[in-house]
Each structure stands twice: as structure tokens, then as C-alpha cells.
Scaffold this active site. Structure first.
Site, PDB file in Angstrom:
ATOM      1  N   HIS A  69       1.237   2.695  -6.118  1.00 15.10           N
ATOM      2  CA  HIS A  69       0.761   2.386  -4.771  1.00 15.10           C
ATOM      3  C   HIS A  69      -0.006   1.074  -4.705  1.00 15.10           C
ATOM      4  CE1 HIS A  69      -0.443   3.214  -0.705  1.00 15.10           C
ATOM      5  NE2 HIS A  69      -1.740   3.341  -1.016  1.00 15.10           N
ATOM      6  N   HIS A  75      -1.821  -3.003   3.704  1.00 14.71           N
ATOM      7  CA  HIS A  75      -1.562  -2.049   2.628  1.00 14.71           C
ATOM      8  C   HIS A  75      -2.110  -0.680   2.996  1.00 14.71           C
ATOM      9  CE1 HIS A  75      -2.805  -0.217  -1.414  1.00 14.71           C
ATOM     10  NE2 HIS A  75      -1.490  -0.175  -1.403  1.00 14.71           N
ATOM     11  N   SER A  76      -1.287   0.357   2.865  1.00 13.80           N
ATOM     12  CA  SER A  76      -1.728   1.743   2.966  1.00 13.80           C
ATOM     13  C   SER A  76      -2.351   2.035   4.334  1.00 13.80           C
ATOM     14  CB  SER A  76      -2.697   2.020   1.806  1.00 13.80           C
ATOM     15  OG  SER A  76      -2.906   3.395   1.626  1.00 13.80           O
ATOM     16  N   TYR A  77      -3.640   2.432   4.361  1.00 16.69           N
ATOM     17  CA  TYR A  77      -4.330   2.683   5.636  1.00 16.69           C
ATOM     18  C   TYR A  77      -4.183   1.511   6.597  1.00 16.69           C
ATOM     19  CZ  TYR A  77      -8.289   1.924   8.748  1.00 16.69           C
ATOM     20  OH  TYR A  77      -9.060   1.580   9.832  1.00 16.69           O
ATOM     21  N   GLY A 135      -1.891  -0.232   7.512  1.00 21.14           N
ATOM     22  CA  GLY A 135      -0.767  -0.234   8.437  1.00 21.14           C
ATOM     23  C   GLY A 135      -1.233   0.045   9.860  1.00 21.14           C
TER      24      GLY A 135
END
Length: 235
Positions: free
Chosen positions: A215, A76-78, A80
């Protein structure tokens, strides 16, 4: 059955998947949700030297220590960035990688440079003063699309500052990650910071899915997210 390894984004911990993991386990899958070094229940390990390579090692070491195979790695988010790094290091243990509103980085990319310039500027300013030069203070949850009071009350007390080096340290890739099939999931009911990454994923030929939520999909739309993950695995 598959083994899911769910990797949280900045400021969070493995606990953030508590609403998703039971659905995956009920479908017969094994689920791990580690906390990255320096945040949440591992915040006591935070320091200026904790960076992206630390977090890649966290997840790769967990997979190897538990001797996991057929792993679907979800970031998730960072995270990646973490998923890409782990897939490059141990591709033979993975059957898929899923980027949930997450960075799609290439060799040499640092997360801070993958953000819109205005957002990146806010990060740099916050690190320079309240972050003591090496921490990213917690971002506003409402900016991230969390509006329900119960969700805010559950999330806010658990978030911790995030190590800045993880955003400035670039990915170092050999290209082995390309052996692992990838899927992108974009969350559309917020400012859509990661829309360029969804478009990049589509250009790379990855399947791209959308969830109409903010998000923090694992909190605000856990059932829809879990069902989508199950669909991705089944396909």
C-alpha cells in the site's frame, strides 16, 4: 511541464513523498507535498473538529495561495477523498487527478463507509478506546505491506494518529470534479483493500494501472511510482 501536488494518506505527512518528488522535479515538473492539518509536523493542530473539509481546504488553499495551474493532484489512500473534494471546488486549476490505492467517493460518501466492514470495525474500536473518541491510532505497517526493515525504521517513528472526523464526514460534491480527468493506480502486493475502488474507477471509464508493491508505494516502490506518474502526465 506540470505541477504535481502530492497528498499523503492517514497518519503520514508530506515527508512521505521524499523518494518520489526528486524524480518528478528532475523531469522538469514543479512538486508540492503539503502536510494535512492534525498530523505529522502539523499534529499540534489536531482536534475533534479537524475533518475532511479541513483537509480539502488545506490543499485548495495551497493551490490558490501559490497561484498554481495545470495541477496534477495525486492522493494516496484516505486522500482520495481530499482529491475529489478539491477537484470539485477548483476544477479550473487542475489538469488531472490520480488516485493511488485510494478511495473513490461520491457525494454523501464518508471514508469509513468505503472500507470493508471488518476493517471499518477495527477503526471504530481503536477510536473508541486508545483514540479518545476522536483519533484513529496508527495502523500496523506490516498489514499495509511494508516488510523491509529499513522502510519500517524510516516510517514508524514519523506516523501520528489521524483525526477521526476526516473518516466520518461525508463528501459534499456539486459534480464539478467530473470535469477533471482521473486515473487510478492500484497497489497489488498486499491485502488489496482498495481493489473495489480500482474496479469502480474502471467502471467509470478511468485508466487503471497496477504496481506490484504494498500500500505504501511511495516508500516501497518510489521509482516505479514516479515513472508511472510521469507516464500518466505524458499521456
Amino acid at each position: 511541464m506540470s505541477t504535481f501536488v502530492l497528498v499523503h494518506g492517514a497518519w503520514h505527512g508530506g515527508w512521505v513523498w521524499q523518494r518520489v518528488a526528486p524524480v518528478l522535479r528532475a523531469a522538469g515538473h514543479e512538486v508540492h507535498a503539503p502536510t494535512l492539518t492534525g498530523v505529522s509536523d502539523r499534529a499540534h493542530l489536531a482536534g475533534p473538529a479537524v475533518g475532511l473539509s479541513t483537509h480539502i481546504q488545506d490543499v485548495a488553499a495551497l493551490i490558490e495561495a501559490y497561484d498554481l495551474d495545470d495541477v496534477v493532484l495525486v492522493g494516496h489512500s484516505y486522500a482520495g477523498q481530499v482529491v475529489t473534494g478539491v477537484a470539485d471546488r477548483i476544477p479550473h486549476r487542475l489538469t488531472g487527478r490520480v488516485y493511488l490505492d485510494a478511495f473513490v467517493g461520491r457525494d454523501g460518501d464518508a471514508a469509513i463507509d468505503l472500507l470493508p466492514e471488518t476493517v471499518a470495525g477495527h477503526y471504530r474500536e481503536s477510536v473508541a478506546d486508545p483514540g479518545f473518541g476522536w483519533l484513529i491510532p496508527v495502523r500496523s505497517l506490516t498489514v499495509l505491506g511494508v516488510t523491509d526493515e529499513a522502510d519500517l525504521d524510516w516510517l514508524a517513528p514519523r506516523l501520528t494518529p489521524h483525526p477521526w472526523l476526516s473518516y466520518t464526514e461525508p463528501l459534499r460534491l456539486t459534480g464539478a470534479c467530473e470535469q477533471v480527468p482521473a486515473t487510478y493506480v492500484e497497489c497489488t502486493d498486499w491485502m488489496r483493500v482498495f481493489q473495489p475502488h480500482a474496479e469502480k474507477a474502471a467502471d467509470l471509464g478511468w485508466p487503471v494501472h497496477h504496481i506490484a508493491t504494498g500500500h505504501e508505494a511511495m516508500v516501497t516502490a518510489p521509482k516505479e511510482l514516479a515513472e508511472l506518474l510521469l507516464t500518466i502526465v505524458a499521456s
